[in-house]
Design a protein around this motif. Structure first.
Motif, PDB file in Angstrom:
ATOM      1  N   UNK A 131       0.841  -1.208   0.000  1.00 41.24           N
ATOM      2  CA  UNK A 131       0.000   0.000   0.000  1.00 41.24           C
ATOM      3  C   UNK A 131       0.871   1.251   0.000  1.00 41.24           C
ATOM      4  N   UNK A 132       1.884   1.243   0.835  1.00 44.10           N
ATOM      5  CA  UNK A 132       2.761   2.414   0.944  1.00 44.10           C
ATOM      6  C   UNK A 132       3.489   2.673  -0.370  1.00 44.10           C
ATOM      7  N   UNK A 133       3.851   1.623  -1.074  1.00 46.35           N
ATOM      8  CA  UNK A 133       4.505   1.783  -2.379  1.00 46.35           C
ATOM      9  C   UNK A 133       3.554   2.446  -3.375  1.00 46.35           C
ATOM     10  N   UNK A 134       2.316   1.973  -3.434  1.00 46.68           N
ATOM     11  CA  UNK A 134       1.341   2.557  -4.369  1.00 46.68           C
ATOM     12  C   UNK A 134       1.059   4.010  -3.994  1.00 46.68           C
ATOM     13  N   UNK A 135       0.922   4.286  -2.714  1.00 52.12           N
ATOM     14  CA  UNK A 135       0.679   5.670  -2.280  1.00 52.12           C
ATOM     15  C   UNK A 135       1.862   6.564  -2.654  1.00 52.12           C
ATOM     16  N   UNK A 136       3.060   6.037  -2.535  1.00 47.85           N
ATOM     17  CA  UNK A 136       4.252   6.798  -2.894  1.00 47.85           C
ATOM     18  C   UNK A 136       4.262   7.104  -4.394  1.00 47.85           C
ATOM     19  N   UNK A 137       3.909   6.117  -5.197  1.00 45.44           N
ATOM     20  CA  UNK A 137       3.843   6.325  -6.655  1.00 45.44           C
ATOM     21  C   UNK A 137       2.831   7.419  -6.974  1.00 45.44           C
ATOM     22  N   UNK A 138       1.642   7.316  -6.389  1.00 44.64           N
ATOM     23  CA  UNK A 138       0.597   8.317  -6.640  1.00 44.64           C
ATOM     24  C   UNK A 138       1.056   9.707  -6.214  1.00 44.64           C
ATOM     25  N   UNK A 139       1.696   9.781  -5.078  1.00 48.97           N
ATOM     26  CA  UNK A 139       2.167  11.067  -4.574  1.00 48.97           C
ATOM     27  C   UNK A 139       3.195  11.676  -5.516  1.00 48.97           C
ATOM     28  N   UNK A 140       4.135  10.852  -6.002  1.00 43.78           N
ATOM     29  CA  UNK A 140       5.141  11.340  -6.956  1.00 43.78           C
ATOM     30  C   UNK A 140       4.505  11.816  -8.253  1.00 43.78           C
ATOM     31  N   UNK A 141       3.381  11.181  -8.629  1.00 43.62           N
ATOM     32  CA  UNK A 141       2.683  11.581  -9.850  1.00 43.62           C
ATOM     33  C   UNK A 141       1.839  12.846  -9.634  1.00 43.62           C
ATOM     34  N   UNK A 142       1.763  13.305  -8.398  1.00 43.91           N
ATOM     35  CA  UNK A 142       1.043  14.546  -8.104  1.00 43.91           C
ATOM     36  C   UNK A 142      -0.395  14.358  -7.658  1.00 43.91           C
ATOM     37  N   UNK A 143      -0.803  13.142  -7.376  1.00 42.05           N
ATOM     38  CA  UNK A 143      -2.180  12.885  -6.942  1.00 42.05           C
ATOM     39  C   UNK A 143      -2.284  12.978  -5.429  1.00 42.05           C
ATOM     40  N   UNK A 144      -3.408  13.519  -4.972  1.00 44.16           N
ATOM     41  CA  UNK A 144      -3.698  13.581  -3.543  1.00 44.16           C
ATOM     42  C   UNK A 144      -4.882  12.677  -3.276  1.00 44.16           C
ATOM     43  N   UNK A 145      -4.903  12.076  -2.109  1.00 42.44           N
ATOM     44  CA  UNK A 145      -5.894  11.038  -1.837  1.00 42.44           C
ATOM     45  C   UNK A 145      -6.135  10.910  -0.341  1.00 42.44           C
ATOM     46  N   UNK A 146      -7.132  10.138  -0.016  1.00 43.04           N
ATOM     47  CA  UNK A 146      -7.429   9.744   1.363  1.00 43.04           C
ATOM     48  C   UNK A 146      -7.237   8.236   1.435  1.00 43.04           C
ATOM     49  N   UNK A 147      -7.052   7.737   2.653  1.00 43.27           N
ATOM     50  CA  UNK A 147      -6.887   6.295   2.807  1.00 43.27           C
ATOM     51  C   UNK A 147      -7.930   5.735   3.765  1.00 43.27           C
ATOM     52  N   UNK A 148      -8.342   4.507   3.473  1.00 48.24           N
ATOM     53  CA  UNK A 148      -9.209   3.707   4.349  1.00 48.24           C
ATOM     54  C   UNK A 148     -10.478   4.439   4.797  1.00 48.24           C
ATOM     55  N   UNK A 149     -11.201   5.013   3.844  1.00 45.25           N
ATOM     56  CA  UNK A 149     -12.440   5.706   4.202  1.00 45.25           C
ATOM     57  C   UNK A 149     -13.467   4.702   4.686  1.00 45.25           C
ATOM     58  N   UNK A 150     -13.856   4.841   5.937  1.00 44.94           N
ATOM     59  CA  UNK A 150     -14.765   3.897   6.578  1.00 44.94           C
ATOM     60  C   UNK A 150     -16.200   4.000   6.056  1.00 44.94           C
ATOM     61  N   UNK A 151     -16.535   5.123   5.413  1.00 45.03           N
ATOM     62  CA  UNK A 151     -17.899   5.298   4.919  1.00 45.03           C
ATOM     63  C   UNK A 151     -18.112   4.641   3.553  1.00 45.03           C
TER      64      UNK A 151
END
Length: 136
Positions: free
Chosen positions: A24-44
């Motif tokens: 998960x951390x690897x994918x989040x790192x890739x997304x972050x480097x690509x300039x995407x912002x996101x949330x994680x584990x949304x319980x709703x």
């Protein structure tokens, strides 16, 4: 027969994380480097997606090949002991994954699954993520 004691096996299994795993951390790192912002584990949201990109109406699940049974993957082996237990466990996991994916799609979310074994080629995963999010 298991090679380690029941207590040690229990301890090992208790250390397996369901959130914030290395893949998960690897994918989040890739997304972050690509300039995407996101949330994680949304319980709703159904299945508490690993990564949620609300701006793109998209969610990303990072699945371990063993637990989520990546088809034809060498990492999706079946343990030799307690076969019935594991077969039931894997069947339940697969059914839950399908149900969650369908529920999210019916609520207008786009769903992408990134498999743990795919992370050996980070450039390829980055390209797939870009393609997925650009087509939203």
């Amino acid at each position: 027969m298991d090679r380690i004691s029941k207590e040690r096996r229990s301890w090992n299994m208790s250390r397996i994380q369901s959130e914030n795993t290395k893949p998960e951390k690897i994918v989040r790192s890739i997304l972050h480097r690509l300039g995407y912002r996101f949330r994680i584990h949304r319980k709703d949201l159904a299945g508490k997606p690993d990564i949620v990109l609300a701006r793109y109406n998209s969610v990303i699940f990072v699945h371990g090949c063993f637990w989520h049974r990546h088809k034809d993957c060498k990492n999706a082996s079946i343990p030799k002991t307690k076969k019935k237990f594991w077969e039931k466990k894997f069947k339940t996991n697969i059914e839950r994954d399908i149900k969650v994916k369908n529920e999210l799609k019916s609520n207008g979310w786009r769903v992408l699954v990134v498999w743990e074994c795919e992370l050996s080629d980070i450039e390829s995963v980055g390209g797939e993520l870009e393609k997925f999010l650009k087509n939203s």
